[in-house]
Enzyme design. Sequence first.
Site, mmCIF file in Angstrom:
data_model
loop_
_atom_site.group_PDB
_atom_site.id
_atom_site.type_symbol
_atom_site.label_atom_id
_atom_site.label_comp_id
_atom_site.label_asym_id
_atom_site.label_seq_id
_atom_site.Cartn_x
_atom_site.Cartn_y
_atom_site.Cartn_z
ATOM 1 N N GLY A 524 67.206 -17.947 -60.177
ATOM 2 C CA GLY A 524 65.815 -17.948 -60.613
ATOM 3 C C GLY A 524 65.251 -19.352 -60.716
ATOM 4 N NE ARG A 525 63.717 -22.464 -56.377
ATOM 5 C CZ ARG A 525 63.864 -23.733 -56.003
ATOM 6 N NH1 ARG A 525 63.074 -24.651 -56.474
ATOM 7 N NH2 ARG A 525 64.805 -24.057 -55.142
ATOM 8 N N GLY A 526 62.069 -21.380 -62.873
ATOM 9 C CA GLY A 526 61.063 -21.173 -63.907
ATOM 10 C C GLY A 526 60.707 -22.469 -64.571
ATOM 11 N N GLY A 529 62.770 -25.830 -64.353
ATOM 12 C CA GLY A 529 64.090 -25.953 -63.786
ATOM 13 C C GLY A 529 64.543 -24.762 -62.977
ATOM 14 C CB VAL A 531 68.169 -20.046 -63.672
ATOM 15 C CG1 VAL A 531 69.248 -19.468 -64.563
ATOM 16 C CG2 VAL A 531 66.929 -20.380 -64.479
ATOM 17 C CE LYS A 545 64.599 -23.184 -66.922
ATOM 18 N NZ LYS A 545 63.660 -22.186 -67.356
ATOM 19 C CG ASP A 637 55.464 -19.436 -68.886
ATOM 20 O OD1 ASP A 637 54.562 -18.706 -68.423
ATOM 21 O OD2 ASP A 637 56.227 -20.113 -68.181
#
Length: 801
Positions: A524-526, A529, A531, A545, A637
Amino acid sequence: MNSHLAFDFLLLLLLTSTLSLPFSCSVYDGISEGSSLSVENPDDILTSPNGIFSAGFYPVGDNAYSFAIWFNKPSCAAYCTLVWMANRDQPVNGKQSKLSLLKTGNLVLKDAGRFTVWSTNTDSISLVQLKLHDTGNLVLRNEQGVNLWESFDFPTDTLLPLQPITRNVQLISSRSQTNHSSGFYRVFFDDDNLVRLLYDGPEVSSVYWFDPWLISWEAGRSTYNNSRTAVLDALGNFSSSDDLTFMAADYGARIQRRLKVDVDGNFRLYSLEEVTGTWIVSWQAISAPCTVHGVCGPNSVCGYDPSIGRKCSCFPGFKMKNQTDWLYGCEPEFSVPNADDEIGFLHVTNVEFYGYDYGFFPDYTLEMCEKLCISISNYCKGFQYRNLNGHWNCYPKTLFLNGRRSPDFGGDIYLKLSKASLLSFNNSSNRELGFNCSQGGYIQLDRTYPRNEENGSVKFMLWFACALGGVEIIGIFLVWCFLFRNSKDSGAIARAYLPAPSGFKRFTYAALKKATRNFSEEIGRGAGGIVYKGILLDGRVAAIKRLDEANQGEAEFLAEVSIIGKVNHMNLIELWGYCAERRHRILVYEYMDHGSLAQNLLSSSLDWTKRFEIALGTAKGLAYLHEECLEWVLHCDVKPQNILLDYSFQPKVSDFGLSKILNRSDLKNTSFSRIRGTRGYMAPEWVFNQPVTSKVDVYSYGVVVLEMLTGKKSAIGIEAMDDETETDHTRLVTWVREKKKEATKEKWVDEIIDSSFGNEYDLGKMENLVELALQCVETNQDARPSMKQVVERLLRLETDR
Ligand SMILES: *[C@@H]1O[C@H](CO)[C@@H](O)[C@H](O)[C@H]1NC(C)=O
Ligand SMILES: *[C@@H]1O[C@H](CO)[C@@H](O)[C@H](O)[C@H]1NC(C)=O
Ligand SMILES: *[C@@H]1O[C@H](CO)[C@@H](O)[C@H](O)[C@H]1NC(C)=O
Ligand SMILES: *[C@@H]1O[C@H](CO)[C@@H](O)[C@H](O)[C@H]1NC(C)=O
Ligand SMILES: *[C@@H]1O[C@H](CO)[C@@H](O)[C@H](O)[C@H]1NC(C)=O
Ligand SMILES: *[C@@H]1O[C@H](CO)[C@@H](O)[C@H](O)[C@H]1NC(C)=O
Ligand SMILES: *[C@@H]1O[C@H](CO)[C@@H](O)[C@H](O)[C@H]1NC(C)=O
């Protein structure tokens, strides 16, 4: 700093070349018969051969000394890490007090040269020696090698590795951080052979760990082994005859550790981080600090805010009994009601009180419970009313003690008072029970202790000069290095105590690199950063992360991460640890089997029941952040990508607190200046530059729920609009609102919801849920419910059948 160092250096030269000669220049590890240690001679200190422990007179107050054992590292200039005391409750005078090993073999501590305040009560005809061993054990041994007495048999509040706690031994906390006399918390083996934590206060006493309502086997303990012994081994493995076992988070050899029953009533294992000279918590018995008993006294409620710690507050209409000590709790400001007809009940939400029940009355309505409480008159001060699996239960209370805020508990308190006093309360007074969140913002953890640099250095040098004797050149060099290193460290992180929940751990970059196979599997990206999936050394699967922006100092990063690490709720993702090495800033989270809500929304694996549970769970997690005075952890968020699903599709909110780590400067005053969040879920406050409160999360939450119910990702299927300010979510919101307006009453829900539901849902509940979501996305933030109200309404929906 430099001139100071130079001065030290000169002084040291002087000391080593002149002063050291007249001294008897040796570091003792023991004394023999006929000798004594005097409180007046600062050199009368025993040091274990490995240099780790020392024993001597330790100042505990004005002209008051106790004979104690302490750790030498981290250096003991201003504040020692004590491990044992001979006379904690009866300190001796700073003049003429002595610890003497008599010719009879008795070790006695005399106050002012006259009164014996403590002794080992030993005698021996053969020669006896007192020695401080490398383990930290002070041992009185005769010529035959028999131990007549050892400090390991009489612990105060600390256990060292290999020091057993047994049938006759208990640990007793200190009275306070600065007062080392016996306090109120104990670790001991009870009569059922179980290791417990007990609050033994001046007026009441009760066991609070393990959870007192559990039967031993429910807590994983056994009552059958009568040997009653428990010990921490050299590697950090604790095992007890009642089957309690745990391991230090940093399991392994070489590390200094100590187990201590702290003044706050928790039982913690500390490990020394050699590099920083810091004690970190590598295990603790209790993760919810307010479950410790005896914190606040009667009629008051304990709340916990990770950034400032525990806080007590009185019931509305009550005042603190003794302005200086919460132990005495609170007393009513109104007159206690007498005649039956005058009685009313004040409703206080989300608090839990343990114990002092008059009885347990299942399946009672509120009126029945009130009647009961009135009928048993003086015995009933009010009652706890709690929903358990759909049943409302009544617990009349004879005393309100061990209270704590508990948004999760699903129960309320009804306080008995006269109708007249009841009328004088405004609803707002209920809020007093909450925290004073207006202090808000960021409070630096109190982690540095004052240092008396001058004295410390001189004292240390004296010791050092003695220790090294003639080898002056090496000595000077070493001391110089030490001083230099020490003064550099002392400001920020010297002697820091960073409490963390069990398992919370610092990882090395190398270990995480290995766990993620060089950061190969991206999941994942968030916010800030990428993950990666990784497998830790102990076999746990983790989401790791890597933060992009590493512009934060290590100490600051640590302070915040450790606070996030302490947030503990079943609907919030658990932070297992972190890495802060050079420019690397990495967070290690628990891994969620089913990925994020975003991934599942489109896969139609989520039926109506699961979606309702996700809406409820997410609300609970956010409510916890908001309610527990964690507003600084405002999520900011909330979106399907940040709601993760475990193996049973229970949601866990992730990435909370991150906005803080990533953008410190903006957040100093909780007034956010930069727009945060993700387009599509952002509340209008961001756009219009209005003050940001927890209601921004409520807004985003509303959008997520609408998305879950309609199955429409943002604006899918809805015609694009030209208006620039009109964002995706407003289109979704407007669309739902309009459908609601134009359609006939029964049908509008049918029209908006995800077609994959078919008929498998409860129309009434669905309607309620959509309406709740629409309220959450009101433009005016005051019109939105709080997260707590959302939870309450969902819980009511859930139990309505
Ligand atoms: C420590 O607390 C005890 C018990 O309250 C008290 O008697 C004693 O005077 C205190 N000692 C100091 C140094 O404050
Ligand atoms: C810890 O000690 C217990 C009891 O002695 C033992 O069963 C367990 O295997 C030990 N764990 C480790 C990792 O050594
Ligand atoms: C009781 O506990 C001790 C210490 O942990 C252990 O050595 C002993 O084998 C246990 N006895 C039984 C009967 O389990
Ligand atoms: C409050 O408690 C302190 C310490 O226990 C005590 O010295 C003082 O007298 C008490 N004050 C009142 C008003 O009871
Ligand atoms: C209740 O509120 C009113 C006005 O809002 C105020 O005048 C009154 O003093 C308050 N009463 C109490 C007991 O706080
Ligand atoms: C106080 O709150 C209750 C519900 O919580 C409400 O029914 C009542 O009208 C409120 N009273 C006032 C004076 O606001
Ligand atoms: C809350 O904290 C603020 C700021 O520290 C203070 O001014 C205010 O008096 C406090 N309110 C209460 C009820 O304690």
